[in-house]
Design a protein around this motif. Sequence first.
Motif, PDB file in Angstrom:
ATOM      1  N   LEU A  18       0.828  -1.209   0.000  1.00 58.63           N
ATOM      2  CA  LEU A  18       0.000   0.000   0.000  1.00 58.63           C
ATOM      3  C   LEU A  18       0.861   1.258   0.000  1.00 58.63           C
ATOM      4  N   PHE A  19       1.931   1.250   0.793  1.00 59.61           N
ATOM      5  CA  PHE A  19       2.794   2.432   0.871  1.00 59.61           C
ATOM      6  C   PHE A  19       3.772   2.517  -0.296  1.00 59.61           C
ATOM      7  N   ILE A  20       3.929   1.436  -1.055  1.00 58.72           N
ATOM      8  CA  ILE A  20       4.808   1.468  -2.222  1.00 58.72           C
ATOM      9  C   ILE A  20       4.088   2.085  -3.426  1.00 58.72           C
ATOM     10  N   ARG A  21       2.767   2.130  -3.381  1.00 54.18           N
ATOM     11  CA  ARG A  21       2.004   2.628  -4.533  1.00 54.18           C
ATOM     12  C   ARG A  21       2.418   4.016  -4.996  1.00 54.18           C
ATOM     13  N   PRO A  22       2.513   5.023  -4.125  1.00 54.02           N
ATOM     14  CA  PRO A  22       2.925   6.344  -4.641  1.00 54.02           C
ATOM     15  C   PRO A  22       4.348   6.357  -5.180  1.00 54.02           C
ATOM     16  N   ILE A  23       5.224   5.543  -4.580  1.00 51.53           N
ATOM     17  CA  ILE A  23       6.598   5.466  -5.089  1.00 51.53           C
ATOM     18  C   ILE A  23       6.595   4.872  -6.494  1.00 51.53           C
TER      19      ILE A  23
END
Length: 227
Positions: free
Chosen positions: A150-155
């Motif tokens: 989930l937190f890798i999505r914007p990266i």
Amino acid sequence: MMLSLFDQFISPTCLGIPLIALALALPWVLFPTLTPRWLNNRLLTIQSWLINRFTKQLFLPLNTPGHKWAAILVSLMVFLITLNMLGLLPYSYTPTTQLSMNMGFAVPAWLATVILGMRTQPTHSLAHLLPEGTPTPLIPVLIIIETISLFIRPIALGVRLTANLTAGHLLMHLVSLAVYLLLPVMTSVAILTSILLFLLTLLEFAVAMIQAYVFVLLLSLYLQENV
């Protein structure tokens, strides 16, 4: 004279003032604005038709609450397409090759979708962290993996846009440099290489539009999970 191939991606400055602000403001000047007349000209008609078709295609699978994001996502796509296309012109600069700027687009938009989901339907949003029917021993591991994803999505959003445009610009630069060096030595080979450069330029125009569309499409998919 450039000391490195990557020097072309350094933000240009004039009298110590970065020109990236001018590059970001220029696209909005190029687009025609709507007039109060009953009949618009051909350019405005084509522009409105394309935007309406894209909006309908993008928000067709979304629920009604997600339609409020139409103006934001369509404006973002038009803005990214214009920046990418202008960066292909000679003696120009592509702001979307900067990872910091792309992350500035990706992180707030992604965070807004997450906050919207936590606010309107927290149970449904948290359910994405644990697939249904997961064995009990795997529950902690899957929650950690889904949270990381989930937190890798914007990266992934920012890096995808930056990497595709940077790779295309570097390849165009290398091929054009080969044409320049081969022209006085091997003219026939230089002509063939220039044809390759022309085809590569056409490909980069397509990539400039596709990457902006993919960026907004992925944001709409993230929004679809939270509305």
